[in-house]
Design a protein around this motif. Structure first.
Motif, short mmCIF file in Angstrom:
data_model
loop_
_atom_site.label_atom_id
_atom_site.label_comp_id
_atom_site.label_asym_id
_atom_site.label_seq_id
_atom_site.Cartn_x
_atom_site.Cartn_y
_atom_site.Cartn_z
N ARG A 188 0.83 -1.20 0.00
CA ARG A 188 0.00 0.00 0.00
C ARG A 188 0.88 1.26 0.00
N SER A 189 0.59 2.19 0.88
CA SER A 189 1.32 3.46 0.86
C SER A 189 2.79 3.31 1.25
N SER A 190 3.14 2.21 1.92
CA SER A 190 4.54 2.00 2.32
C SER A 190 5.45 1.87 1.10
N LEU A 192 5.62 3.70 -1.29
CA LEU A 192 6.07 5.02 -1.74
C LEU A 192 7.51 5.32 -1.32
N MET A 222 1.50 0.89 -7.56
CA MET A 222 1.20 1.70 -6.38
C MET A 222 -0.17 2.35 -6.48
N TYR A 225 -2.11 5.55 -4.63
CA TYR A 225 -1.24 6.05 -3.58
C TYR A 225 -0.16 6.97 -4.12
N GLY A 227 -0.51 9.44 -6.06
CA GLY A 227 -1.00 10.81 -5.92
C GLY A 227 -0.34 11.79 -6.86
N ASN A 398 -12.96 6.82 -0.55
CA ASN A 398 -11.61 6.77 -1.10
C ASN A 398 -11.67 6.52 -2.60
N TYR A 400 -9.56 5.74 -4.51
CA TYR A 400 -8.60 4.76 -4.99
C TYR A 400 -9.02 3.33 -4.65
#
Length: 570
Positions: A188-190, A192, A222, A225, A227, A398, A400
């Motif tokens: 997930r966001s990790s 990034l 990704m 996330y 963005g 969300n 996403y």
């Protein structure tokens, strides 16, 4: 591949090793209790056996179990590696033998031991095994547990074959890329943590082409996330190399970048194919709808779906307009509230709810207050209340998150109230007895016959087979019943299989020239069971738990549940 499941049978194998004096004696005692084929089974007794062997014999037990796993015996391989997986104390020096065991059983329990080590060398062994083991394996589990530590090794997995290994089978290559993308998605966001580095690689002309494409493929995994970081990739759309510009476009789509929303929407052309499913347009609109408000500028490119000849394409278009927040479409969505197809009414209510269309509340109430489908009436009441109270239509805030219910019309409003199979309509009692299975039914005419073919999940059709000439498929879908009616022949179609459930009726009419015309006249709330004639031109069918009353002019009503026939509970 090992999969964690409940034990198929308890054998109390821990009792067999409770009193043995040597590790050799313990393993001999276990031999009769190890099935020849025991793959992927894990039980609580394994933990008990491990504790006993480890406490009594230590490293000797570890080494002996490694040798047992090398014997080629499936049962012992599973049991020994399951014991070793949580043994603990694994070190760098053990990696060669662990690699050997993992190659003997791709995705097996021993992957957990490598995950415990977690060193670069251990990760490389797991990465090497993943394409063969698959993501749903102990190898996939171990890598996912290691988290962002594996990301530096993932980039090489994503490089195209030409830069990696020319002899690598295509199927393995595809699995490698899929597995790498899955790993990134799990973080997930990790994930990034490497986004800036991979963006830099993708934009660096000095990097080899394959590595730039690999970086873009990884960034695409990704998803949303990424963005606003995705903005830095926009210049790559102008790259003269189509492979790089294409990969950049795919990444920007995955990131739901507003810059590519209209380009994507222009590829979502309606097929205008009457009847059946919507095929490719569904996937295209599903992807676009996942942009949420980032695709609002593409609304005008979705509007053509509202004029499609295909009802499902219309419904998908309506839902997409709601999900991307295109309020300008409200006047064009409202007319669908009065459609005879409940799916279009449902899609319109959903879209207007998401658009917080306060001005549409009177139209929603007027169209659905007395709708024949009870579940849709209740659904519309809730939607209206949320609009009036300015509450979010649903919990999907969300942009996403995939819209898992997008385009799902499979028994949305199933009713289990009358599960004793007894209804009444205009004083007439109605029950349904499923007819004996007949793959084909026929109606004979002067110059040929109409044939209804229903083979369940294997498909079916409604055909005209003339005495002279070639057969003509009138409806390419399972057909269970044919009824003679005033204007031609009423036929019942649909399928219920796994999560799919759809049903409808068509009217086949014949021109003076002998040519047949087909028109859908009724869309049921789910698959149709045991359609029957209850009056001259009036029929009943059991669908989604309702007794639906209909004619060639459409659905008339749903019958009331006959509570007098309800079985008494002792």
């Amino acid at each position: 591949m090992a999969v964690l499941t409940a034990a198929a049978h308890a054998e109390n194998r821990d009792k067999l090793v409770a009193d043995c004096a040597t590790i050799e004696a313990c393993l001999s005692a276990l031999d009769p209790a190890i099935p020849e084929h025991e793959i992927g089974i894990y039980s609580a007794e394994i933990d008990a056996v491990r504790v006993i062997l480890k406490n009594q014999f230590g490293e000797d037990a570890r080494n002996a179990l490694i040798e047992k796993a090398r014997t080629g015996h499936d049962g012992w391989n599973n049991f020994a590696t399951a014991l070793l997986a949580e043994w603990g104390g694994w070190e760098e020096k053990h990696i060669p033998v662990l690699r050997e065991l993992l190659q003997r059983d791709h995705g097996g329990w021993i992957a957990r031991a490598l995950g415990d080590i977690g060193s670069p060398a251990a990760i490389e062994v797991l990465i090497e095994d993943l394409p063969y083991a698959g993501i749903h394996s102990q190898t996939g589990w171990a890598l996912a547990k290691l988290g962002t530590d594996v990301l530096p090794y993932v980039l090489s997995m994503l490089e195209p074959t030409s830069a990696n290994n020319e002899t690598e089978p295509r199927r393995v290559r595809d699995r490698t890329v899929f597995a790498a993308q899955w790993l990134i998605g799990q973080m997930r966001s990790s994930a990034l943590a490497v986004a800036d580095e991979w963006i830099a690689i993708s934009r660096d002309r000095r990097e080899r082409k394959s590595r730039r494409i690999a970086a873009l493929t990884g960034l695409a995994a990704m998803n949303g996330y990424l963005g606003e970081r995705a903005f830095e990739l926009r210049p790559l759309l102008r790259n003269r190399d189509e492979a790089i510009s294409g990969a950049a476009y795919g990444t920007l789509v995955a990131a739901h970048d507003p810059f590519v929303a209209r380009k994507l929407a222009k590829t979502c052309a309606p097929s205008n194919k009457q009847g059946g499913d919507a095929g490719d347009p569904f996937h295209c609109l599903f992807v676009l709808s996942d942009f949420g408000g980032n695709a609002s500028a593409a609304g005008e490119d979705v509007i053509p779906f509202l004029s499609s000849e295909n009802a499902l394409e219309q419904a998908y278009g309506i839902e997409t307009l709601g999900l991307i927040g295109y309020r300008e479409a409200i006047p064009q969505i409202e007319p669908f509230l009065t459609s005879s197809d409940w799916r279009l009414v449902y899609a319109a209510v959903r879209a207007l709810g998401r658009l917080q269309a306060y001005e549409s509340v009177p139209a929603i109430e007027k169209a659905t207050l007395d709708h024949w489908l009870p579940g849709l009436r209740r659904f519309s009441e809730i939607a209206v209340l949320k609009i009036i109270r300015h509450q979010p239509y649903d919990g999907a805030g969300n942009n996403y998150s995939p819209r898992k219910d997008f385009g799902d019309y499979n028994e949305v409003f199933r009713d289990e109230t009358c599960n004793w199979n007894a209804w009444t309509y205009n004083g007439r009692k109605i029950t349904f007895e499923r007819s004996p299975y007949q793959p084909e039914k026929e109606v004979h005419l002067a110059d040929g016959k109409l044939v209804a073919i229903d083979k369940g999940e294997f498909g079916g059709s409604f055909e005209w087979r003339p005495d002279r000439g070639e057969p003509v498929t009138l409806v390419p879908d399972n057909t269970s019943k044919i009824f003679r009616v005033k204007d031609g022949f009423l036929s019942i179609h649909g399928l219920s299989h796994l999560t799919f459930s759809h049903g409808y009726a068509t009217l086949a009419s014949r021109k003076a020239s002998g040519e047949w015309t087909i028109q859908e006249v009724v869309r049921f709330p789910g698959a149709a069971y045991d359609a029957k004639r209850i009056h001259d031109e009036t029929f009943a069918v059991k669908s989604a738990g309702y007794a639906v009353i209909f004619s060639t002019d459409g659905i008339i009503d749903v019958a009331e549940c006959d509570y007098s026939a309800r079985p008494r509970q002792e």
